[in-house]
Design a protein around this motif. Structure first.
Motif, PDB file in Angstrom:
ATOM      1  N   VAL A   1       0.854  -1.189   0.000  1.00 60.55           N
ATOM      2  CA  VAL A   1       0.000   0.000   0.000  1.00 60.55           C
ATOM      3  C   VAL A   1       0.886   1.233   0.000  1.00 60.55           C
ATOM      4  O   VAL A   1       1.727   1.401   0.894  1.00 60.55           O
ATOM      5  CB  VAL A   1      -0.929   0.018   1.237  1.00 60.55           C
ATOM      6  CG1 VAL A   1      -1.818   1.253   1.214  1.00 60.55           C
ATOM      7  CG2 VAL A   1      -1.779  -1.240   1.274  1.00 60.55           C
ATOM      8  N   ASN A   2       0.744   2.080  -1.005  1.00 59.66           N
ATOM      9  CA  ASN A   2       1.529   3.316  -1.097  1.00 59.66           C
ATOM     10  C   ASN A   2       0.706   4.497  -0.589  1.00 59.66           C
ATOM     11  O   ASN A   2      -0.389   4.760  -1.087  1.00 59.66           O
ATOM     12  CB  ASN A   2       1.957   3.566  -2.544  1.00 59.66           C
ATOM     13  CG  ASN A   2       2.931   2.510  -3.028  1.00 59.66           C
ATOM     14  OD1 ASN A   2       3.856   2.146  -2.320  1.00 59.66           O
ATOM     15  ND2 ASN A   2       2.710   1.999  -4.234  1.00 59.66           N
ATOM     16  N   PHE A   3       1.253   5.185   0.386  1.00 55.53           N
ATOM     17  CA  PHE A   3       0.563   6.318   0.998  1.00 55.53           C
ATOM     18  C   PHE A   3       1.133   7.638   0.487  1.00 55.53           C
ATOM     19  O   PHE A   3       2.330   7.746   0.220  1.00 55.53           O
ATOM     20  CB  PHE A   3       0.702   6.285   2.520  1.00 55.53           C
ATOM     21  CG  PHE A   3      -0.069   5.190   3.195  1.00 55.53           C
ATOM     22  CD1 PHE A   3      -1.438   5.274   3.341  1.00 55.53           C
ATOM     23  CD2 PHE A   3       0.585   4.079   3.678  1.00 55.53           C
ATOM     24  CE1 PHE A   3      -2.141   4.275   3.968  1.00 55.53           C
ATOM     25  CE2 PHE A   3      -0.110   3.066   4.307  1.00 55.53           C
ATOM     26  CZ  PHE A   3      -1.478   3.160   4.450  1.00 55.53           C
ATOM     27  N   GLU A   4       0.263   8.618   0.378  1.00 60.19           N
ATOM     28  CA  GLU A   4       0.681   9.997   0.201  1.00 60.19           C
ATOM     29  C   GLU A   4       0.361  10.740   1.494  1.00 60.19           C
ATOM     30  O   GLU A   4      -0.624  10.455   2.158  1.00 60.19           O
ATOM     31  CB  GLU A   4      -0.086  10.649  -0.957  1.00 60.19           C
ATOM     32  CG  GLU A   4       0.183  10.022  -2.309  1.00 60.19           C
ATOM     33  CD  GLU A   4      -0.645  10.687  -3.397  1.00 60.19           C
ATOM     34  OE1 GLU A   4      -1.050  11.849  -3.188  1.00 60.19           O
ATOM     35  OE2 GLU A   4      -0.899  10.046  -4.419  1.00 60.19           O
ATOM     36  N   LYS A   5       1.211  11.685   1.834  1.00 61.28           N
ATOM     37  CA  LYS A   5       1.014  12.431   3.075  1.00 61.28           C
ATOM     38  C   LYS A   5       0.511  13.832   2.779  1.00 61.28           C
ATOM     39  O   LYS A   5       0.961  14.476   1.844  1.00 61.28           O
ATOM     40  CB  LYS A   5       2.322  12.540   3.862  1.00 61.28           C
ATOM     41  CG  LYS A   5       2.790  11.272   4.511  1.00 61.28           C
ATOM     42  CD  LYS A   5       4.072  11.540   5.289  1.00 61.28           C
ATOM     43  CE  LYS A   5       4.646  10.265   5.877  1.00 61.28           C
ATOM     44  NZ  LYS A   5       5.929  10.513   6.578  1.00 61.28           N
ATOM     45  N   GLN A   6      -0.424  14.276   3.610  1.00 66.94           N
ATOM     46  CA  GLN A   6      -0.774  15.694   3.627  1.00 66.94           C
ATOM     47  C   GLN A   6      -0.765  16.145   5.082  1.00 66.94           C
ATOM     48  O   GLN A   6      -1.039  15.357   5.988  1.00 66.94           O
ATOM     49  CB  GLN A   6      -2.126  15.951   2.971  1.00 66.94           C
ATOM     50  CG  GLN A   6      -3.328  15.452   3.742  1.00 66.94           C
ATOM     51  CD  GLN A   6      -4.626  15.880   3.081  1.00 66.94           C
ATOM     52  OE1 GLN A   6      -4.634  16.469   2.016  1.00 66.94           O
ATOM     53  NE2 GLN A   6      -5.752  15.584   3.728  1.00 66.94           N
ATOM     54  N   VAL A   7      -0.427  17.387   5.303  1.00 71.93           N
ATOM     55  CA  VAL A   7      -0.346  17.926   6.656  1.00 71.93           C
ATOM     56  C   VAL A   7      -1.636  18.667   6.965  1.00 71.93           C
ATOM     57  O   VAL A   7      -2.095  19.499   6.179  1.00 71.93           O
ATOM     58  CB  VAL A   7       0.871  18.859   6.807  1.00 71.93           C
ATOM     59  CG1 VAL A   7       0.914  19.468   8.191  1.00 71.93           C
ATOM     60  CG2 VAL A   7       2.152  18.087   6.535  1.00 71.93           C
ATOM     61  N   VAL A   8      -2.239  18.334   8.105  1.00 71.57           N
ATOM     62  CA  VAL A   8      -3.550  18.868   8.476  1.00 71.57           C
ATOM     63  C   VAL A   8      -3.432  19.653   9.780  1.00 71.57           C
ATOM     64  O   VAL A   8      -2.686  19.264  10.688  1.00 71.57           O
ATOM     65  CB  VAL A   8      -4.581  17.732   8.642  1.00 71.57           C
ATOM     66  CG1 VAL A   8      -5.944  18.268   9.055  1.00 71.57           C
ATOM     67  CG2 VAL A   8      -4.696  16.929   7.351  1.00 71.57           C
ATOM     68  N   PHE A   9      -4.170  20.752   9.871  1.00 70.08           N
ATOM     69  CA  PHE A   9      -4.236  21.554  11.096  1.00 70.08           C
ATOM     70  C   PHE A   9      -5.657  21.507  11.647  1.00 70.08           C
ATOM     71  O   PHE A   9      -6.634  21.663  10.914  1.00 70.08           O
ATOM     72  CB  PHE A   9      -3.851  23.009  10.814  1.00 70.08           C
ATOM     73  CG  PHE A   9      -4.130  23.943  11.971  1.00 70.08           C
ATOM     74  CD1 PHE A   9      -5.312  24.677  12.016  1.00 70.08           C
ATOM     75  CD2 PHE A   9      -3.231  24.079  13.004  1.00 70.08           C
ATOM     76  CE1 PHE A   9      -5.579  25.535  13.069  1.00 70.08           C
ATOM     77  CE2 PHE A   9      -3.483  24.941  14.059  1.00 70.08           C
ATOM     78  CZ  PHE A   9      -4.663  25.665  14.097  1.00 70.08           C
ATOM     79  N   LYS A  10      -5.783  21.283  12.951  1.00 73.31           N
ATOM     80  CA  LYS A  10      -7.088  21.298  13.620  1.00 73.31           C
ATOM     81  C   LYS A  10      -6.950  22.019  14.955  1.00 73.31           C
ATOM     82  O   LYS A  10      -5.871  22.035  15.569  1.00 73.31           O
ATOM     83  CB  LYS A  10      -7.604  19.876  13.884  1.00 73.31           C
ATOM     84  CG  LYS A  10      -7.817  19.022  12.631  1.00 73.31           C
ATOM     85  CD  LYS A  10      -9.116  19.368  11.936  1.00 73.31           C
ATOM     86  CE  LYS A  10      -9.342  18.397  10.775  1.00 73.31           C
ATOM     87  NZ  LYS A  10     -10.590  18.685  10.056  1.00 73.31           N
ATOM     88  N   SER A  11      -8.039  22.595  15.410  1.00 69.15           N
ATOM     89  CA  SER A  11      -8.048  23.225  16.719  1.00 69.15           C
ATOM     90  C   SER A  11      -9.398  22.975  17.375  1.00 69.15           C
ATOM     91  O   SER A  11     -10.405  22.736  16.693  1.00 69.15           O
ATOM     92  CB  SER A  11      -7.790  24.738  16.611  1.00 69.15           C
ATOM     93  OG  SER A  11      -8.815  25.369  15.869  1.00 69.15           O
ATOM     94  N   GLY A  12      -9.425  23.003  18.707  1.00 66.96           N
ATOM     95  CA  GLY A  12     -10.675  22.743  19.405  1.00 66.96           C
ATOM     96  C   GLY A  12     -10.645  23.276  20.821  1.00 66.96           C
ATOM     97  O   GLY A  12      -9.606  23.712  21.328  1.00 66.96           O
ATOM     98  N   ARG A  13     -11.805  23.192  21.455  1.00 65.02           N
ATOM     99  CA  ARG A  13     -11.974  23.707  22.817  1.00 65.02           C
ATOM    100  C   ARG A  13     -12.722  22.656  23.639  1.00 65.02           C
ATOM    101  O   ARG A  13     -13.722  22.096  23.185  1.00 65.02           O
ATOM    102  CB  ARG A  13     -12.764  25.020  22.781  1.00 65.02           C
ATOM    103  CG  ARG A  13     -13.040  25.660  24.136  1.00 65.02           C
ATOM    104  CD  ARG A  13     -13.922  26.877  23.958  1.00 65.02           C
ATOM    105  NE  ARG A  13     -14.291  27.508  25.221  1.00 65.02           N
ATOM    106  CZ  ARG A  13     -13.585  28.468  25.808  1.00 65.02           C
ATOM    107  NH1 ARG A  13     -12.494  28.935  25.213  1.00 65.02           N
ATOM    108  NH2 ARG A  13     -13.969  28.987  26.947  1.00 65.02           N
ATOM    109  N   ILE A  14     -12.231  22.386  24.847  1.00 61.11           N
ATOM    110  CA  ILE A  14     -12.843  21.379  25.709  1.00 61.11           C
ATOM    111  C   ILE A  14     -14.096  21.961  26.368  1.00 61.11           C
ATOM    112  O   ILE A  14     -14.024  22.977  27.052  1.00 61.11           O
ATOM    113  CB  ILE A  14     -11.865  20.914  26.806  1.00 61.11           C
ATOM    114  CG1 ILE A  14     -10.531  20.478  26.212  1.00 61.11           C
ATOM    115  CG2 ILE A  14     -12.495  19.793  27.631  1.00 61.11           C
ATOM    116  CD1 ILE A  14     -10.590  19.277  25.327  1.00 61.11           C
ATOM    117  N   GLU A  15     -15.229  21.305  26.145  1.00 57.45           N
ATOM    118  CA  GLU A  15     -16.470  21.676  26.826  1.00 57.45           C
ATOM    119  C   GLU A  15     -16.895  20.602  27.817  1.00 57.45           C
ATOM    120  O   GLU A  15     -17.336  20.893  28.914  1.00 57.45           O
ATOM    121  CB  GLU A  15     -17.589  21.920  25.806  1.00 57.45           C
ATOM    122  CG  GLU A  15     -17.326  23.097  24.870  1.00 57.45           C
ATOM    123  CD  GLU A  15     -17.297  24.433  25.599  1.00 57.45           C
ATOM    124  OE1 GLU A  15     -17.845  24.521  26.717  1.00 57.45           O
ATOM    125  OE2 GLU A  15     -16.699  25.393  25.060  1.00 57.45           O
TER     126      GLU A  15
END
Length: 468
Positions: A191-205
């Motif tokens: 299986v050949n993978f390609e990588k992408q860089v992801v940004f996420k942010s969140g707040r604890i409720e």
């Protein structure tokens, strides 16, 4: 007179319709009892789908009656025709249930059969097949932390499983095991993978996982938070409403579609107003890992807690009323309330000093660590497969499972931290810090840190702009 006749015929038609509907329901129940899958969850949804058909039919009939009924009655033909329709539900696919697919992380010391049984997959004949097949034999030694993909049918039988066995993140070798007509087969896949860089942010409720779901963050990334900051943040008692996180991580793609989450590259976690930062860094000639913004490794000698998620039900004290002995006694450890079977981790590298039964402790493990320190784990429901006295264990390795053996009123883990055989409070004891990077590695780290910080700041700006 015409109105009276119409009402009489309408009532008669309603009675005949009710009788037909009753007969259809009775027949449907008999058919369902013999044809539905064994799984209660699947039976529930199939039954819901079956009884939705009459409702849908009624809605369509009501919608069409607005156009046709007036013309029919004006033509002087109020006769209602009721015709039974034979519905072959198997042909229209009412009972077709899509196979279930799950992705699960392999636990330390866990065998393939044990993991599948944990996922309620029927494993009959699989162990013998693995032992005899040259390709499947590689599944005898699974690496903890790797992901296993499993597809099963409604009856719980295995359809296929895929284990990513390669060490190269970009091109992984996978072992595919399939079950066709009751027979197992195994083959190697690339299986050949390609990588992408992801940004996420969140707040604890409410909880970390709830915030992760709301932010669209995979659970595997949230779990990495607890592993990265395991010696910095006590996720059992220190997580607060309003805490925030920002993270940059790798997303692994196959044919342009996300296949799984990869490694966290950098993360910023604000806990109680205090900012914690971590960066993935691989210094030359040293082991790769996560470092804080000062270049210190976040892997300290001891974890803050032996469970990933739980709550403290009883703390360290010299005077606690014992619920079974009904006397005031010292409580020389910390109790973590958790469900029976919850994995228990070794909080540091060490050697198993004792494993077995020990009086009121029930199933008990003691691990010896350098510097005269030992840790103890009590009331376990069971031990990790193959765990024995004298065995070396690593920090984070699963050694047992939460239970209620010995003098316990309910399932929990009793955890002790001992220095030269004297019990100390695990929540307040100070543990050794990791060795910092040398001068050359620190300069290299600072360059990598700057690039990751710029990437995170740019991603945050783009997200704010998109939100506006």
């Amino acid at each position: 007179m015409m109105l009276q006749t119409f009402l009489e015929r309408a009532i008669a038609a309603a009675v005949r319709g009710f009788t037909s509907a009753k007969h259809l329901v009775h027949s449907g129940l008999q058919f369902a009892d013999s044809a539905l899958p064994a799984s209660p969850a699947h039976r529930k949804w199939v039954i819901v789908g079956f009884f939705s058909l009459p409702v849908l039919g009624a809605v369509v009939a009501i919608a069409s009656s607005g156009e046709n009924s007036a013309a029919s009655f004006q033509a002087g033909d109020p006769t209602a025709v009721v015709q039974a329709i034979d519905l072959n539900l198997s042909q229209v696919g009412v009972y077709a249930v899509d196979p279930l697919v799950a992705e699960e992380k392999i636990r330390r010391g866990e065998t393939l059969v044990e993991m599948l049984e944990r996922l309620n997959v029927n494993t009959a004949g699989l162990a013998a097949f693995i032992k005899g097949d040259p390709v499947a034999k590689k599944l005898a030694n699974l690496r903890a932390g790797r992901v296993l993909s499993v597809q099963q049918n409604a009856a719980g039988d295995l359809v296929w499983l895929r284990y990513k066995s390669g060490v190269d993140e970009d091109s992984q070798e996978s072992i595919l095991v399939q079950k066709t007509n009751g027979q197992f087969s195994a083959k190697l896949e690339s299986v050949n993978f390609e990588k992408q860089v992801v940004f996420k942010s969140g707040r604890i409720e409410s909880s970390l996982f709830a915030a992760a779901d709301k932010a669209g963050l995979p659970d595997s990334v949230a779990i990495q938070f607890t592993e990265i900051f395991g010696s910095e943040i006590d996720f059992h008692r220190e997580l607060q409403r309003g805490d925030e996180f920002r993270v940059v991580y790798e997303d692994m793609l196959v044919d342009g579609r996300s296949a799984r989450a990869g490694r966290v590259l950098s993360v910023e976690f604000v806990n109680g107003g205090k900012v914690h930062k971590a960066y993935w860094f691989a210094p030359k000639g040293q082991q790769a890992g996560y470092y804080n913004d000062e270049g210190r490794s976040l892997k300290k000698s001891f974890l803050r807690a032996p469970l990933a998620f739980s709550r403290i039900s009883s703390g360290f004290t010299n005077a606690r009323f014992h619920p079974i002995l009904q006397t005031w006694r010292a409580h020389k450890g910390v109790d973590y309330a958790a469900a029976t079977g919850t994995p228990v981790m070794a909080t540091a590298n060490g050697t198993v000093k004792y494993v077995g039964q020990q009086n009121g402790y029930g199933n008990f493990i003691e691990i010896q660590h350098p510097g005269g320190i030992s840790t103890a784990y009590a009331h376990l429901s069971g031990f990790a497969r193959g765990l024995r006295k004298g065995q070396s264990v690593e920090q984070g390795q699963i050694i047992g499972y939460v239970g209620s053996t010995g003098w316990a009123t309910g399932p929990h883990l009793h955890y002790e931290f001992r220095v030269n055989a004297v019990a100390r409070d695990p929540l307040s004891v100070k543990v050794a810090q990791a060795i910092p990077l040398d001068k050359a590695s620190l300069a290299e780290f600072k360059r990598a840190q700057l690039g990751l910080d710029r990437r995170m700041a740019l991603a945050a700006q783009v997200r704010v702009a998109n939100a506006q």
